[in-house]
Design an enzyme around this catalytic site. Structure first.
Site, PDB file in Angstrom:
ATOM      1  N   TYR A 128       0.837  -1.204   0.000  1.00 32.44           N
ATOM      2  CA  TYR A 128       0.000   0.000   0.000  1.00 32.44           C
ATOM      3  C   TYR A 128       0.871   1.252   0.000  1.00 32.44           C
ATOM      4  O   TYR A 128       1.819   1.359   0.788  1.00 32.44           O
ATOM      5  CB  TYR A 128      -0.911   0.009   1.224  1.00 32.44           C
ATOM      6  CG  TYR A 128      -1.895   1.153   1.236  1.00 32.44           C
ATOM      7  CD1 TYR A 128      -3.039   1.106   0.459  1.00 32.44           C
ATOM      8  CD2 TYR A 128      -1.650   2.285   2.010  1.00 32.44           C
ATOM      9  CE1 TYR A 128      -3.944   2.160   0.455  1.00 32.44           C
ATOM     10  CE2 TYR A 128      -2.543   3.338   2.021  1.00 32.44           C
ATOM     11  CZ  TYR A 128      -3.694   3.268   1.237  1.00 32.44           C
ATOM     12  OH  TYR A 128      -4.580   4.326   1.231  1.00 32.44           O
ATOM     13  N   LEU A 129       0.566   2.190  -0.899  1.00 34.31           N
ATOM     14  CA  LEU A 129       1.285   3.460  -0.962  1.00 34.31           C
ATOM     15  C   LEU A 129       0.439   4.548  -0.305  1.00 34.31           C
ATOM     16  O   LEU A 129      -0.671   4.844  -0.772  1.00 34.31           O
ATOM     17  CB  LEU A 129       1.578   3.838  -2.415  1.00 34.31           C
ATOM     18  CG  LEU A 129       2.411   2.861  -3.252  1.00 34.31           C
ATOM     19  CD1 LEU A 129       2.608   3.399  -4.665  1.00 34.31           C
ATOM     20  CD2 LEU A 129       3.759   2.581  -2.590  1.00 34.31           C
ATOM     21  N   ASP A 147      -0.811   3.558 -20.091  1.00 35.21           N
ATOM     22  CA  ASP A 147      -2.131   4.123 -19.761  1.00 35.21           C
ATOM     23  C   ASP A 147      -1.931   5.332 -18.861  1.00 35.21           C
ATOM     24  O   ASP A 147      -2.501   5.431 -17.769  1.00 35.21           O
ATOM     25  CB  ASP A 147      -2.995   3.065 -19.068  1.00 35.21           C
ATOM     26  CG  ASP A 147      -4.450   3.496 -18.897  1.00 35.21           C
ATOM     27  OD1 ASP A 147      -4.883   4.443 -19.580  1.00 35.21           O
ATOM     28  OD2 ASP A 147      -5.161   2.890 -18.072  1.00 35.21           O
TER      29      ASP A 147
END
Length: 286
Positions: free
Chosen positions: A87-88, A191
């Protein structure tokens, strides 16, 4: 998320599972445990291989020294594919000049075999693209991406005779311009819209959700210009590291067209006017 499903993940003592935005493809969750936090992506009723391209992209980013989520585990639970990432912790804003330099660093990673493509195809929910290796950027970008999108739009009756004729005219111009340009295969995000970068709480920029391939770097930059979110500092930071080649403004419009055609294919007629405008712009600037 069902508690029984969660217990089958290869992590222990999950204390919280919160649904978060995960784009238009995945279900996404913020998981908390007694030790650390994780980010979980889930694709219902898909094989584990659904995430193989994203996993490879994140691993390539790590090897290139690009700050991005790290892969913790992947697999399949009750028929659902999942990808578990570290998790950032993020904040809303940061230094866009550093973000531009980070993307330029990404684009300094050359293709391992000197060709365009990737080991895995792009797997979306509405359309997939063949990333088989080729020595020709026109082959990959025009023949296997733009042409496929155009054919799908015709089949879905979102394009009639007028739009098809415009595309045929624009296609000739795109091929001529890209043939005259010396494209080099480098690692791309694939993307790169504003939803796919973040700033960590210490201010550093990071890239997320790659659809990686090796291609012309202007592909990524063209996508950054479609929906905004990238400031003048971003482009300044990029060009200080990797100046763009002459004539790039025209070529960026080709990648804008691609991205809007993807959105027309996914989300329907709300993108039709934008696609037609770009087709007319390309064909009027021969």
């Amino acid at each position: 998320m069902d508690e029984k499903w969660l217990t089958q993940l290869p992590i222990k003592e999950i204390t919280s599972c919160q649904r978060v935005g995960g784009g238009d493809v995945n279900q996404a969750y913020h998981l908390k445990t007694k030790i650390k936090d994780y980010f979980l992506l889930v694709q219902p009723q898909q094989p584990q291989s659904f995430y193989q391209g994203e996993i490879a992209g994140l691993q390539d980013f790590q090897r290139a020294g690009i700050l991005a989520p790290r892969v913790v585990a992947s697999g399949r639970i009750q028929g659902d594919a999942y990808l578990l990432l570290n998790y950032l912790a993020t904040q809303r804003t940061g230094n866009q000049q550093q973000l531009g330099a980070l993307v330029a660093k990404l684009h300094q990673t050359a293709s391992p075999n000197g060709k365009f493509g990737y080991d895995y195809p792009y797997a979306g929910t509405s359309i997939a693209f063949d990333n088989a290796w080729t020595a020709d950027w026109v082959d990959l970008f025009v023949k296997r991406r733009l042409d496929k999108l155009a054919q799908q739009l015709k089949q879905d009756r979102m394009w009639g005779k007028h739009e098809s004729q415009l595309y045929t005219a624009a296609r000739s111009i795109i091929i001529a311009a890209l043939t005259a340009h010396s494209s080099q295969p480098v690692l791309l995000h694939g993307d790169l819209w504003a939803g796919n970068f973040v700033f960590l709480t210490d201010g550093r920029p990071a890239l997320i959700d790659p659809a990686a391939l090796y291609g012309d770097r202007e592909f990524d930059l063209g996508i950054t210009t479609v929906f905004g979110g990238f400031t003048a500092d971003f482009y300044s930071g990029y060009q200080q590291v990797l100046p763009l080649d002459q004539g790039y403004q025209q070529r960026l419009s080709f990648y804008q067209l691609y991205y809007l055609m993807v959105h027309l294919n996914k989300f329907g007629s709300s993108y039709a006017a934008s696609v037609q405008h770009l087709l007319e712009k390309i064909t009027s600037n021969k």
